[in-house]
Write an enzyme that holds these catalytic residues in place. Structure first.
Site, short mmCIF file in Angstrom:
data_model
loop_
_atom_site.label_atom_id
_atom_site.label_comp_id
_atom_site.label_asym_id
_atom_site.label_seq_id
_atom_site.Cartn_x
_atom_site.Cartn_y
_atom_site.Cartn_z
N LYS A 132 0.85 -1.18 0.00
CA LYS A 132 0.00 0.00 0.00
C LYS A 132 0.89 1.23 0.00
CE LYS A 132 -3.73 2.24 2.65
NZ LYS A 132 -4.62 2.14 3.82
N SER A 187 -9.58 2.27 3.06
CA SER A 187 -8.74 3.02 2.15
C SER A 187 -7.76 2.13 1.38
CB SER A 187 -7.93 4.05 2.95
OG SER A 187 -7.10 3.41 3.91
N SER A 222 -9.96 -0.21 7.29
CA SER A 222 -9.42 -0.11 5.93
C SER A 222 -8.72 -1.34 5.41
CB SER A 222 -8.47 1.09 5.85
OG SER A 222 -9.18 2.30 5.99
#
Length: 487
Positions: free
Chosen positions: A78, A153, A177
């Site tokens: 990420k 997210s 998330s």
């Protein structure tokens, strides 16, 4: 070669060790898929030269008989973890093209374990969002239906695994998330106990909530990744727990006969879509067939988790993001009259709408006259929510329920209504506020053939029990092995 991306991390590791496939071949296969499916928007950056260099080193380690359980396995990070070999943007224009002089601890540990990095993954800007529509570099699309959101997210991380663009990925979970995108994309995702994985090199959103975790197809794969990334890091992260690293794969395969699974009545109350409720009930019945026992419990302050989180997290964000002022690194406005004007224009240009909104809310609740009324009260209720969990764990061993009230919604469906996104976090926020480990495992499909995830929450440092319960469920079902059509 065409089927390699459908294999689990454990299966790939076995093939690599047996020299049935090389790490270079595997990396090339995945890089090709990343290019072929660029329309999903999952990746923000790749570096083929760097990836193949890592893959060659992995092949050498395997040839020398020096391979670990992740040596040569292709993963991606990420873009909230800083990396030396790839840009680190946090999905924001503020950090466009920023290069970190060091690797985050999570990145470093996976590198030391022999994993090969494919690239950096799209995410909501500074990890603020529940749909991955808030990235400055465009939205991420759900491979099960490209017109729908993947969750946020960590949307890019979930999509990369679901679409076979990485064998496993890292993510972060502040208020859900990891669990929510895992649920919406039909894969397995786990967030460990707060402090179990180092936050060093993780671009901060809300420091008392942010926690690194992993995405993969199976609980076994998540156990392999978590074993690598967890462990104390006291010299670089003051919130790191002084708990030794653990091989979570050793927890797998144990009996769940008599396991008490608590189901909060608040998690299956009005507001949960019928298709989600049906999938969750079927999953709970499957656990009962496996010998577990269902126990009804209560988490009475579940509804308060939303206002509490959306006071505490923005307050911490307003403080953390104050460093992005155009002085030392990141975006700087081209035209300005003086220092104050530079601050204003830099931040107005560099931050997106949702980030600006949360900074404004956070600054307001921390301002003189409002701190006691909002922030302090929220912290008190946060402690009460954590106490509710401890009361519940006197009656059960694990807690189960939905990850979200609905399946993934259409891109743009919530439009200019951020509160609609906030409300979708109602079942993930309580565990985050309490700092508990939690995960999502695929348990069925809802409207439009979209995946549904079952949320499992454990007590502090209870990742082993969580992973074993998930593993036993996956041994009895095949939801985690299903892939979206065309991928």
């Amino acid at each position: 070669m065409s089927q390699l991306h459908q294999l689990t991390v454990a299966e790939l590791a076995r093939k690599l060790k047996a020299r049935e496939v090389s790490a270079v071949e595997l990396a090339g296969h995945y890089l090709g898929r990343v290019k072929a499916h660029a329309d999903l928007g999952a990746y923000l950056a790749t570096n083929e030269e760097c990836t193949l260099k890592q893959a060659r080193a992995a092949d050498e380690a395997i040839a020398a008989g020096d391979a670990g359980p992740l040596t040569g396995v292709p993963i991606a990070h990420k873009d909230i973890f800083v990396t030396r070999d790839f840009p680190s943007t946090a999905g924001s224009k503020m950090l466009a093209n920023y290069r970190s002089p060091f690797d985050a601890t999570v990145v470093q540990r996976l590198g030391e374990a022999g994993a090969v990095t494919l690239g950096k993954l799209n995410c909501d800007e500074f990890a603020m969002g529940s749909s991955n529509e808030n990235s400055a570099y465009g939205p991420v699309r759900n491979p099960w239906n490209k017109g729908r959101i993947p969750g946020g997210s960590s949307g890019g991380s979930a999509v990369a695994v679901a679409a076979g663009l990485a064998a496993a990925t890292t993510g972060t979970d502040t208020g859900g998330s990891i669990r929510q995108p895992a649920s919406f994309c039909g894969i397995t995702g786990i967030k460990p106990t707060y402090g179990r994985a180092s936050r060093y090199g993780m671009i901060a959103y809300a420091s008392s909530l942010d926690q690194a975790g992993a995405f993969a197809r199976t609980a076994q794969d998540c156990a392999l990744l978590l074993s690598a990334i967890c462990g104390p890091d006291p010299d670089r992260d003051s919130t790191s727990l002084d708990v030794p690293a653990e091989d979570f794969t050793q927890s797998l395969g144990g009996s769940i006969e008599g396991l008490r699974i608590g189901v909060p009545r608040e998690f299956l109350a009005e507001g949960v879509a019928p298709d989600v409720r049906a999938a969750i009930e079927a999953a709970l019945q499957q656990y009962e067939k496996l010998g577990a026992r269902r126990v009804e419990i209560s988490l009475p302050r579940t509804e308060l988790a939303i206002p509490v989180y959306y006071i505490i997290a923005p307050a911490e964000a307003s403080s953390n993001l104050s460093r992005f002022d155009g002085v030392k690194f990141g975006h700087r406005a081209a035209d300005y009259a003086d220092l104050l004007d530079m601050y204003k224009k830099t931040r107005a240009e560099g931050f997106g709408a949702e980030v600006q909104r949360r900074i404004m809310v956070g600054t307001y609740v921390l301002s003189h006259g409002y701190y006691d009324a909002y922030y302090l009260q929220a912290q008190k209720i946060r402690r009460m929510i954590a106490d509710d969990f401890q009361d519940a764990f006197k009656e059960c061993d694990l807690i189960a329920g939905p990850v979200a009230p609905t399946v993934a919604w259409q891109l743009g469906e919530h439009g200019g209504d951020p509160v609609a996104d906030y409300l979708a976090d109602i079942f993930t926020l309580p565990g985050s506020l309490a700092g508990l480990p939690g995960m999502s495992i695929p348990c069925g499909f809802g409207d439009g053939g979209m995946p549904v995830g079952l949320q499992l929450i454990g007590n502090y440092l209870g990742e082993g029990r969580l992973l074993n319960a998930a593993h036993r469920f996956q041994q009895a079902t095949d939801f985690h092995l299903r892939a979206p059509e065309g991928f």
